[in-house]
Design a protein around this motif. Structure first.
Motif, PDB file in Angstrom:
ATOM      1  N   VAL A  39       0.564  -1.195  -0.144  1.00 39.62           N
ATOM      2  CA  VAL A  39       0.209   0.005   0.015  1.00 39.62           C
ATOM      3  C   VAL A  39       0.993   1.138   0.071  1.00 39.62           C
ATOM      4  O   VAL A  39       0.296   2.249  -0.668  1.00 39.62           O
ATOM      5  CB  VAL A  39      -1.011   0.066   1.138  1.00 39.62           C
ATOM      6  CG1 VAL A  39      -1.620   1.361   1.443  1.00 39.62           C
ATOM      7  CG2 VAL A  39      -1.909  -1.348   1.023  1.00 39.62           C
ATOM      8  N   LEU A  40       1.906   1.157   0.856  1.00 40.62           N
ATOM      9  CA  LEU A  40       2.732   2.348   0.800  1.00 40.62           C
ATOM     10  C   LEU A  40       3.454   2.806  -0.552  1.00 40.62           C
ATOM     11  O   LEU A  40       3.701   3.919  -0.789  1.00 40.62           O
ATOM     12  CB  LEU A  40       4.003   2.389   1.840  1.00 40.62           C
ATOM     13  CG  LEU A  40       3.369   2.623   3.279  1.00 40.62           C
ATOM     14  CD1 LEU A  40       4.718   2.185   4.329  1.00 40.62           C
ATOM     15  CD2 LEU A  40       2.760   3.664   3.564  1.00 40.62           C
ATOM     16  N   ALA A  41       3.499   1.495  -1.409  1.00 43.28           N
ATOM     17  CA  ALA A  41       4.273   1.677  -2.827  1.00 43.28           C
ATOM     18  C   ALA A  41       2.938   2.349  -3.729  1.00 43.28           C
ATOM     19  O   ALA A  41       3.379   2.621  -4.970  1.00 43.28           O
ATOM     20  CB  ALA A  41       4.731   0.523  -3.090  1.00 43.28           C
ATOM     21  N   TYR A  42       1.700   2.464  -3.307  1.00 39.75           N
ATOM     22  CA  TYR A  42       0.708   2.917  -4.371  1.00 39.75           C
ATOM     23  C   TYR A  42       1.356   4.335  -4.815  1.00 39.75           C
ATOM     24  O   TYR A  42       1.827   5.023  -4.236  1.00 39.75           O
ATOM     25  CB  TYR A  42      -0.654   3.260  -3.744  1.00 39.75           C
ATOM     26  CG  TYR A  42      -1.407   1.992  -3.492  1.00 39.75           C
ATOM     27  CD1 TYR A  42      -0.855   0.721  -3.911  1.00 39.75           C
ATOM     28  CD2 TYR A  42      -2.290   1.918  -2.338  1.00 39.75           C
ATOM     29  CE1 TYR A  42      -1.608  -0.628  -3.567  1.00 39.75           C
ATOM     30  CE2 TYR A  42      -3.197   0.797  -2.322  1.00 39.75           C
ATOM     31  CZ  TYR A  42      -2.640  -0.451  -2.832  1.00 39.75           C
ATOM     32  OH  TYR A  42      -3.572  -1.453  -2.314  1.00 39.75           O
ATOM     33  N   PRO A  43       1.019   4.337  -6.272  1.00 36.82           N
ATOM     34  CA  PRO A  43       1.422   5.958  -6.926  1.00 36.82           C
ATOM     35  C   PRO A  43       0.939   7.079  -6.139  1.00 36.82           C
ATOM     36  O   PRO A  43       1.411   8.114  -5.881  1.00 36.82           O
ATOM     37  CB  PRO A  43       1.136   5.588  -8.250  1.00 36.82           C
ATOM     38  CG  PRO A  43       1.102   4.054  -8.556  1.00 36.82           C
ATOM     39  CD  PRO A  43       0.593   3.494  -7.330  1.00 36.82           C
ATOM     40  N   GLU A 101      11.276   5.281  -2.240  1.00 39.23           N
ATOM     41  CA  GLU A 101      11.691   4.027  -1.878  1.00 39.23           C
ATOM     42  C   GLU A 101      12.443   4.531  -0.208  1.00 39.23           C
ATOM     43  O   GLU A 101      12.422   3.724   0.563  1.00 39.23           O
ATOM     44  CB  GLU A 101      12.841   3.296  -2.476  1.00 39.23           C
ATOM     45  CG  GLU A 101      12.393   2.567  -3.475  1.00 39.23           C
ATOM     46  CD  GLU A 101      13.407   1.574  -4.104  1.00 39.23           C
ATOM     47  OE1 GLU A 101      14.107   0.950  -3.525  1.00 39.23           O
ATOM     48  OE2 GLU A 101      13.294   1.425  -5.563  1.00 39.23           O
ATOM     49  N   GLU A 102      13.252   5.673  -0.303  1.00 36.29           N
ATOM     50  CA  GLU A 102      13.642   6.021   1.019  1.00 36.29           C
ATOM     51  C   GLU A 102      12.638   6.559   2.183  1.00 36.29           C
ATOM     52  O   GLU A 102      12.771   6.052   3.006  1.00 36.29           O
ATOM     53  CB  GLU A 102      14.741   7.412   0.644  1.00 36.29           C
ATOM     54  CG  GLU A 102      15.886   6.918  -0.252  1.00 36.29           C
ATOM     55  CD  GLU A 102      15.577   6.802  -1.596  1.00 36.29           C
ATOM     56  OE1 GLU A 102      14.454   7.358  -2.105  1.00 36.29           O
ATOM     57  OE2 GLU A 102      16.536   6.224  -2.303  1.00 36.29           O
ATOM     58  N   HIS A 146      11.226   3.120   3.130  1.00 38.86           N
ATOM     59  CA  HIS A 146      12.298   2.550   3.998  1.00 38.86           C
ATOM     60  C   HIS A 146      12.047   3.103   5.664  1.00 38.86           C
ATOM     61  O   HIS A 146      12.146   2.528   6.673  1.00 38.86           O
ATOM     62  CB  HIS A 146      13.468   2.619   3.560  1.00 38.86           C
ATOM     63  CG  HIS A 146      14.702   1.849   4.042  1.00 38.86           C
ATOM     64  ND1 HIS A 146      15.324   2.578   5.319  1.00 38.86           N
ATOM     65  CD2 HIS A 146      15.093   0.649   4.130  1.00 38.86           C
ATOM     66  CE1 HIS A 146      16.027   1.741   5.628  1.00 38.86           C
ATOM     67  NE2 HIS A 146      16.143   0.754   5.097  1.00 38.86           N
ATOM     68  N   TYR A 147      12.161   4.693   5.505  1.00 37.57           N
ATOM     69  CA  TYR A 147      12.190   5.422   6.729  1.00 37.57           C
ATOM     70  C   TYR A 147      10.791   4.800   7.727  1.00 37.57           C
ATOM     71  O   TYR A 147      11.081   4.598   8.868  1.00 37.57           O
ATOM     72  CB  TYR A 147      12.187   6.917   6.627  1.00 37.57           C
ATOM     73  CG  TYR A 147      11.764   7.359   7.934  1.00 37.57           C
ATOM     74  CD1 TYR A 147      13.042   7.780   8.724  1.00 37.57           C
ATOM     75  CD2 TYR A 147      10.480   8.081   8.059  1.00 37.57           C
ATOM     76  CE1 TYR A 147      12.608   8.423   9.988  1.00 37.57           C
ATOM     77  CE2 TYR A 147      10.382   8.774   9.254  1.00 37.57           C
ATOM     78  CZ  TYR A 147      11.381   8.937  10.186  1.00 37.57           C
ATOM     79  OH  TYR A 147      11.035   9.477  11.439  1.00 37.57           O
ATOM     80  N   LEU A 148       9.687   4.837   7.068  1.00 36.40           N
ATOM     81  CA  LEU A 148       8.302   4.605   7.631  1.00 36.40           C
ATOM     82  C   LEU A 148       8.511   3.304   8.137  1.00 36.40           C
ATOM     83  O   LEU A 148       7.886   2.996   9.396  1.00 36.40           O
ATOM     84  CB  LEU A 148       6.967   4.771   6.549  1.00 36.40           C
ATOM     85  CG  LEU A 148       6.870   6.119   6.189  1.00 36.40           C
ATOM     86  CD1 LEU A 148       5.761   6.159   5.079  1.00 36.40           C
ATOM     87  CD2 LEU A 148       6.273   6.968   7.488  1.00 36.40           C
ATOM     88  N   LEU A 149       8.886   2.374   7.291  1.00 36.51           N
ATOM     89  CA  LEU A 149       8.799   0.838   7.845  1.00 36.51           C
ATOM     90  C   LEU A 149       9.803   0.945   9.013  1.00 36.51           C
ATOM     91  O   LEU A 149       9.534   0.255  10.046  1.00 36.51           O
ATOM     92  CB  LEU A 149       9.426  -0.051   6.803  1.00 36.51           C
ATOM     93  CG  LEU A 149       9.369  -1.307   7.193  1.00 36.51           C
ATOM     94  CD1 LEU A 149       7.979  -2.227   7.556  1.00 36.51           C
ATOM     95  CD2 LEU A 149       9.912  -2.289   6.103  1.00 36.51           C
TER      96      LEU A 149
END
Length: 137
Positions: free
Chosen positions: A48-52, A58-59, A62-65
């Motif tokens: 979901v975070l990768a949804y346009p 990506e950074e 990565h930070y959120l995760l």
């Protein structure tokens, strides 16, 4: 300590927009709540975070995760269980995670989960309802 499962939409909303979901995440960060997730839920979060529409690099993902989620959640091993939400079987991962983690509730904005109201004595409130109940107790 109160164990809580956040569905993906609540988690994403809290991470990106704040509000009630952000307040709940904050309670997890301070240790007032024990947030729990399964690996399937983690995969769904990344998808979901990768949804346009969110326009996250990506950074940023990565930070959120690694800074905002993983340090504040307990990952539980969950096996597939019986199908519960026939209208949207993907929602079963939240139910099975909450049961395995012995969570008291699943905070959700998903209509399929909210219609259940509870699962095996695990309450399923909307974020504002969760916060209201918490304030009263």
């Amino acid at each position: 300590m109160t164990r809580v499962v956040l569905d993906t939409n609540v988690l994403v909303s809290g991470l990106l927009f704040g509000g009630g979901p952000g307040e709940i995440l904050g309670l997890g960060k301070t240790g007032e709540l024990r947030l729990t997730m399964s690996r399937a839920m983690l995969d769904a979060l990344l998808r979901v975070l990768a949804y346009p529409k969110f326009r996250l690099s990506e950074e940023e993902i990565h930070y959120l995760l690694y800074a905002e989620v993983l340090p504040h959640v307990e990952i539980v091993e969950v096996r597939l269980g019986p199908a519960v939400v026939t209208a949207d079987p993907a929602d079963d991962m939240f139910l099975h995670c909450a049961f395995k983690a012995r969570a008291s509730c699943i905070v959700s904005g998903d209509r399929h989960l909210l219609r259940l109201k509870s699962y095996r004595r695990i309450k399923i409130p909307f974020p504002s309802e969760f916060l209201s109940r918490r304030a009263r107790s």
